[in-house]
Write an enzyme that holds these catalytic residues in place. Structure first.
Site, short mmCIF file in Angstrom:
data_model
loop_
_atom_site.label_atom_id
_atom_site.label_comp_id
_atom_site.label_asym_id
_atom_site.label_seq_id
_atom_site.Cartn_x
_atom_site.Cartn_y
_atom_site.Cartn_z
N HIS A 122 91.12 38.43 60.72
CA HIS A 122 92.20 37.35 59.45
C HIS A 122 93.15 37.21 59.79
O HIS A 122 94.02 37.85 60.53
CB HIS A 122 91.63 38.73 58.12
CG HIS A 122 91.59 38.23 57.01
ND1 HIS A 122 93.23 37.99 56.57
CD2 HIS A 122 91.03 37.32 55.94
CE1 HIS A 122 92.85 37.68 55.20
NE2 HIS A 122 92.00 37.46 54.93
N ASP A 199 91.79 46.73 62.55
CA ASP A 199 91.70 46.00 60.67
C ASP A 199 90.30 46.49 60.82
O ASP A 199 89.26 46.49 61.17
CB ASP A 199 91.85 44.28 60.76
CG ASP A 199 91.87 43.94 59.65
OD1 ASP A 199 91.25 44.76 58.72
OD2 ASP A 199 92.16 42.76 59.46
N GLN A 202 87.07 45.53 55.71
CA GLN A 202 86.05 44.85 56.00
C GLN A 202 84.87 46.19 56.33
O GLN A 202 83.88 46.84 55.69
CB GLN A 202 85.21 44.00 57.08
CG GLN A 202 85.73 42.42 56.10
CD GLN A 202 85.64 42.23 54.73
OE1 GLN A 202 84.53 43.10 54.25
NE2 GLN A 202 86.19 41.20 54.48
N LYS A 225 88.51 46.37 48.20
CA LYS A 225 87.29 45.60 48.83
C LYS A 225 86.55 46.77 48.61
O LYS A 225 85.40 46.88 49.11
CB LYS A 225 87.49 45.06 49.91
CG LYS A 225 88.20 44.00 50.25
CD LYS A 225 88.82 43.04 51.40
CE LYS A 225 89.36 42.06 52.00
NZ LYS A 225 89.17 41.31 51.25
N CYS A 364 90.79 32.32 55.19
CA CYS A 364 91.57 33.30 56.33
C CYS A 364 91.52 33.37 57.85
O CYS A 364 92.16 34.46 58.22
CB CYS A 364 91.81 34.12 55.50
SG CYS A 364 92.83 34.31 53.29
#
Ligand code: PLP
Length: 406
Positions: A122, A199, A202, A225, A364
């Site tokens: 991302h 990261d 998610q 999220k 993104c």
């Protein structure tokens, strides 16, 4: 026993209609809806327990500080960090990764040093490293996934060279759903003395996270999220890396002493949390983490695997859909385009007419779009409250798109 119907009752927004149809919310990878307990935690805080934190000696300030600080322990438990002292509050993954770039990398790296990253990242895990490339002469070494979107850890490991100072990699692609074996990467990287930033924007929503088991150095997550409020989040920093960081955001609440001549900084994570923080949002995130823990991340993961398998079979049966990514280990995120002239934006608009919320665009992730040879995709992403019926509604909506645009 996982009851999706019971869970849906916790989310008031799911019973609303959109364009005359029952809402089918499949844009969870962008941001998830909020359960009543989170909404109530925010309302309660503003109604009864709000004041600034860390500053006052009065009752409300102490109460707000306790409530706000208690969330650090919840985040520690949620990702199994070794200590609360390794949790820095952030406004989300974007801030977490920028914090690593400014406070750690700018302090440790020099011109010619390399950062290894993948084409699946991302922009939040790309642009901060471009800043370092532009401003410090840092080199970015890119690793592509396989054609099916899988990422063999060996590709990253073989990219490590004598000048590699950091590996910055996603745990789960927000476009392809690919889950990356960051544990295997971290094991090899540690032997070469290279820290790993993950990261987790998610992955933390879909799978149980254990940062100690993964053996990573930094892990960034995003509260909105995780069914929590926007502008909440956290960065896990392994203790030894914390001592290598210098504050980059200066202001109140992060100092030990300030005079006209010099300044000294608060130790630990406090030195990285300047200014009035997102007090109520973090308290809301605490409620969201309690909610997820009560259901159980393993149960949520099982539900989502079921949805993924069901959606995978339904969508792949439609040979007029081009599905991007088919990694053996992937989460419930599907990106696709339609044969023919329809742009992903057209699909999204038609689906919206049926009350189905999906995302369309480059997500993104422009380097990944380039790798895939597309400018945009349509993306359906599933969460803990989605159902097989909603998968069916998506397929019906896509059949309508095919009929309209063929
Ligand atoms: N990383 C990934 C993989 C994401 O999907 C996102 C958001 O979509 C981000 C980072 C950025 O998260 P935020 O904007 O909440 O900071």
């Amino acid at each position: 026993m996982y009851s999706v119907e019971k869970i849906r009752n916790d989310f008031p927004i799911l019973s609303r209609t959109v364009n005359g149809n029952k809402l089918v919310y499949l844009d969870n990878a962008a941001s998830a809806q909020k359960p009543l307990c989170v909404i109530e935690a925010v309302r309660h805080c503003y109604s009864h327990e709000y004041a600034n934190v860390h500053r006052g000696l009065h009752h409300l300030s102490n109460l707000a500080t306790d409530n706000y600080e208690r969330v650090r322990g919840k985040i520690r438990d949620f990702i199994n960090a070794g200590s609360e002292d390794e949790i820095i509050y952030t406004t989300g993954t974007t801030e977490g990764i920028n914090l690593v770039a400014y406070a750690w990398a700018m302090n440790r790296l020099e011109a010619g040093d390399e950062i290894v990253l993948t084409s699946m990242e991302h922009h939040a895990n790309i642009v901060p490293w471009h800043f370092l490339r532009e401003r410090m002469g840092i080199k970015l070494k890119w690793v592509d996934p396989e054609g099916d979107g899988d990422l063999d850890p060996d590709r990253i490991i073989t990219a490590i060279g004598p000048k590699t100072r950091l590996i910055a990699v996603t745990h789960m692609s927000n476009v392809l759903g690919t889950l990356v074996d960051v544990k295997a990467i971290a094991q090899e990287a540690a032997q070469r003395g290279v820290p790993v930033l993950v990261d987790g924007s998610q992955s933390s929503v879909h799978t149980r996270i254990d940062v100690q088991e993964l053996g990573i150095d930094f892990f960034a997550l995003t509260g909105h999220k995780l069914y929590g409020p926007s502008a909440s989040g956290a960065l896990y920093v392994k203790r030894e890396r914390l001592t290598e960081m210098r504050p980059f955001k200066g202001g109140g609440d992060m100092i030990r002493d300030v005079s006209k001549e010099v300044v000294s900084y608060a130790g630990g994570t406090q030195g990285f949390e300047a200014g009035t923080p997102a007090i109520v949002q973090m308290i809301g995130l605490g409620a969201a983490l309690d909610y997820l823990s009560n259901i159980g991340m393993d149960n949520i993961a099982r539900h989502e695997v079921d949805l993924r398998n069901y959606a995978d079979q339904k969508l792949r049966d439609r040979n007029w859909l081009n599905i991007q990514g088919n990694a053996p280990n992937k989460g419930a995120i599907f990106s696709f385009t339609l044969d023919g002239p329809a742009h992903p934006h057209d699909l999204s608009t038609v689906l919206d007419g049926k009350g189905i919320a999906v995302r369309a665009g480059h997500h993104c992730a422009q380097p990944l779009m380039k790798f895939l040879g597309v400018t945009a995709t349509c993306r359906a992403s599933f969460g803990l409250y989605n159902t097989r019926k909603e998968v069916d509604a998506l397929v019906e909506g896509l059949e309508l798109c095919r009929d309209l645009f063929s």
